[in-house]
Design an enzyme around this catalytic site. Structure first.
Site, PDB file in Angstrom:
ATOM      1  N   SER A 253      -9.972  -0.359   7.075  1.00 25.99           N
ATOM      2  CA  SER A 253      -9.392  -0.298   5.735  1.00 25.99           C
ATOM      3  C   SER A 253      -8.687  -1.553   5.235  1.00 25.99           C
ATOM      4  CB  SER A 253      -8.429   0.872   5.638  1.00 25.99           C
ATOM      5  OG  SER A 253      -9.157   2.046   5.458  1.00 25.99           O
TER       6      SER A 253
ATOM      7  N   LYS B  58       0.862  -1.185   0.000  1.00 25.39           N
ATOM      8  CA  LYS B  58       0.000   0.000   0.000  1.00 25.39           C
ATOM      9  C   LYS B  58       0.895   1.232   0.000  1.00 25.39           C
ATOM     10  CE  LYS B  58      -3.811   2.044   2.721  1.00 25.39           C
ATOM     11  NZ  LYS B  58      -4.713   1.856   3.886  1.00 25.39           N
TER      12      LYS B  58
ATOM     13  N   SER C  13      -9.625   2.066   2.824  1.00 26.61           N
ATOM     14  CA  SER C  13      -8.696   2.799   1.996  1.00 26.61           C
ATOM     15  C   SER C  13      -7.667   1.916   1.304  1.00 26.61           C
ATOM     16  CB  SER C  13      -7.953   3.838   2.843  1.00 26.61           C
ATOM     17  OG  SER C  13      -7.165   3.191   3.833  1.00 26.61           O
TER      18      SER C  13
HETATM   19  N1  GLN Z   1     -13.254   4.424   6.328  1.00 28.39           N
HETATM   20  C1  GLN Z   1     -12.589   4.835   7.509  1.00 28.39           C
HETATM   21  C2  GLN Z   1     -12.149   6.264   7.365  1.00 28.39           C
HETATM   22  O1  GLN Z   1     -12.422   6.831   6.364  1.00 28.39           O
HETATM   23  C3  GLN Z   1     -11.427   3.935   7.822  1.00 28.39           C
HETATM   24  C4  GLN Z   1     -10.213   4.214   7.042  1.00 28.39           C
HETATM   25  C5  GLN Z   1      -9.044   3.367   7.466  1.00 28.39           C
HETATM   26  O2  GLN Z   1      -9.206   2.354   8.139  1.00 28.39           O
HETATM   27  N2  GLN Z   1      -7.850   3.806   7.109  1.00 28.39           N
HETATM   28  O3  GLN Z   1     -11.545   6.808   8.209  1.00 28.39           O
END
Ligand code: GLN
Length: 513
Positions: free
Chosen positions: A199, A92, A175
């Site tokens: 995410s 990532k 994400s």
């Molecule tokens: N969807 C969540 C957010 O927007 C989690 C994102 C994540 O786990 N990095 O913060």
């Protein structure tokens, strides 16, 4: 076993193409010398190029990859190979890497190159893994759809949303959407992800792959571009629990000099208990995870998976996680608060983007940040600074911290009655690209089932348990979430592995790949 299999996407009945093999199988083939690390790297690089339209990758450095592969082949020949020697992995783009750029999906970090590797990246390299490239993610890991990246994918000049290989009009989740899409499309046998509020788990569910977020502190955060430091955790995404166990074993371990929140727990071999029987395992089923907002497709597949667990010897125990709904406001106070602090380092002075034209220092800060951050990031910085400001701190931030503790306590009360908890990962399957892009709150609400474990710092994983049947969503993957108590990753992986031995959802592959 050579390059001639590379472009076929035939099922395993024909010739078992290299890209259909998982981490475990590839490690075996490499040791048996039936394929070389260089051949494997070339095979996957060719596939990545052939499937650029998914926009999963944001950077390749083919010479770097091949150099790493040649070194792996040498160690395989010399008998000094690591456990995962020569097996390809992709990272990532939130992990800093010394031989690849690291943008975290932000304009702020375009062209940024780190002088060192994130600990997780270094550990996987030490185990022998070969880096294929960097994967698209939402900007600073903020998002649930991978529509928020400002970094152009390979083959394009402009940023583009990652596409879900099961239906390219759908989001892959976020994400870590690039990671999930790449693994689902067999562009990499495994990938790293990070999970702050879901995410790893949510994109794994939306793309039909397996992913695990370990206990907070299990994997070092050193070299992970920070979003919300009390929540961020790294973890692997692959097609099976067994493959995740192999990567997770290499990724974890204390890092007291570089991450003071890393747990003082020795690295563990998470493959040891994979095959344990599930006889007598008590699976807690939280009523709050099966309420009105759950789509019938997701509900049906998760119920069927729970029945499968009963057949494997587990007992289902009804439990309550009464503050599940509160996890949304709590998370969307705490995460932005921490983000607003973490992102203050991007000021145009130390590194990253700097505005070209400005009048004085304060103007330079303002222009740099106005140009460098995307809308979602700005929104969170504003929410974060607001909830931390004098007069609102007690009303919002402190209250959120108190409820966070209660959410963690609710889990401990539940774990008195069960060994692990199971439920849906997300209320629906992957939605259409664009459907929620103008509605941040709709995105936030979809995190309801992943946020509780994040706030409590518990390990959570996602495994494929079926496909939507309804007309509008037909064929889209559905994930089930397994949540364990602290440091119970081995138990989660065991439960996931036994399920995968009894079912084949994790082996299904999207058409055209
Ligand atoms: N969807 C969540 C957010 O927007 C989690 C994102 C994540 O786990 N990095 O913060």
């Amino acid at each position: 076993m050579g390059m001639d299999h590379s472009m076929t996407s035939s099922s395993k009945i024909s010739s078992n193409p290299l890209h259909d093999m998982g981490v475990q199988a590839l490690a075996h083939e490499l040791r048996a010398k039936s394929v070389s690390a260089v051949e494997l790297a070339q095979h996957f690089l060719a596939r990545i190029r052939a499937h650029e339209r998914l926009s999963a990758f944001v950077e390749l450095q083919e010479e770097v990859t091949l150099t790493q592969a040649r070194a792996a082949d040498l160690r395989l020949a010399q008998g000094t190979a690591g456990l995962l020697e020569g097996v390809p992995v992709a990272h990532k783009d939130i992990f800093v890497t010394k031989d690849f750029a690291a943008t975290a999906g932000s304009r702020m970090l375009q062209g940024y190159r780190s002088p060192f590797d994130a600990t997780v990246v270094a550990k996987l390299s030490q185990a022998g893994m070969v880096t294929l490239g960097k994967l698209s993610c939402d900007e600073f890991a903020m998002g649930s759809s991978n529509e928020n990246s400002a970094t152009a994918p390979i083959g394009l000049q402009e940023p583009a949303p990652v596409r879900n290989p099961w239906n390219t009009e759908r989001i892959p989740g976020g994400s870590s959407g690039g990671s999930a899409a790449a693994v689902a499309a067999r562009l990499a046998p495994a990938a790293t992800g990070t999970d702050t509020g879901g995410s790893i788990r949510q994109p794994a569910a939306f793309c039909g792959v397996t992913g695990i977020k370990p206990t907070y502190g299990r994997a070092s955060r050193y070299g992970m571009v920070a979003f919300a430091s009390s929540l961020d955790q790294a973890g692997p995404m692959a097609r099976s629990a067994e493959d995740c166990a192999l990567l997770l074993s290499a990724m974890c371990g204390p890092d007291p000099d570089r991450d003071s929140t890393s747990l003082d727990q020795p690295a563990e071999d998470f493959t040891v208990h994979l095959h344990d029987s599930l006889q007598g395992l008590r699976i807690g089923v939280p009523a709050e995870f099966f309420g009105a907002g759950l789509s019938s497709d997701v509900g049906a597949s998760v119920e069927a998976a729970l029945k499968q667990y009963e057949q494997l010897g587990a007992t289902l125990v009804p439990i309550h996680l009464p503050r599940t709904e509160l996890s949304i406001p709590v998370y969307y106070i705490i995460a932005p608060a921490e983000a607003s602090s973490n992102l203050s380092r991007f000021d145009g002075v130390k590194f990253g983007h700097r505005a070209q034209k400005f009048t004085d220092l304060s103007d330079m800060y303002q222009k740099t940040r106005a140009e460098g951050f995307g809308d979602e990031v700005k929104r969170r910085i504003m929410i974060g600074t607001y909830v931390l400001s004098h007069g609102y701190y007690d009303a919002y931030y402190l209250q959120a911290q108190k409820i966070r503790r209660m959410i963690a306590d609710d889990f401990q009360a539940a774990f008195a009655k069960c060994d692990l908890i199971a439920g849906p990962v997300a209320p629906t399957v992957a939605w259409k690209i664009g459907d929620k892009s103008d509605d941040p709150v709709a995105n936030y609400l979809a995190d309801i089932f992943t946020l509780p474990a994040s706030l409590a710092g518990l390990p959570g994983m996602s495994i494929p348990v079926g496909f939507a049947q309804s007309t509008t969503d037909k064929g889209l993957p559905i994930g089930m979430q397994l949540i364990g108590s602290y440091c119970q990753e081995a138990r989660l992986l065991n439960a996931a592995h036994r399920f995968q031995q009894a079912t084949d959802f994790h082996e299904a592959k999207p058409a055209g790949f």
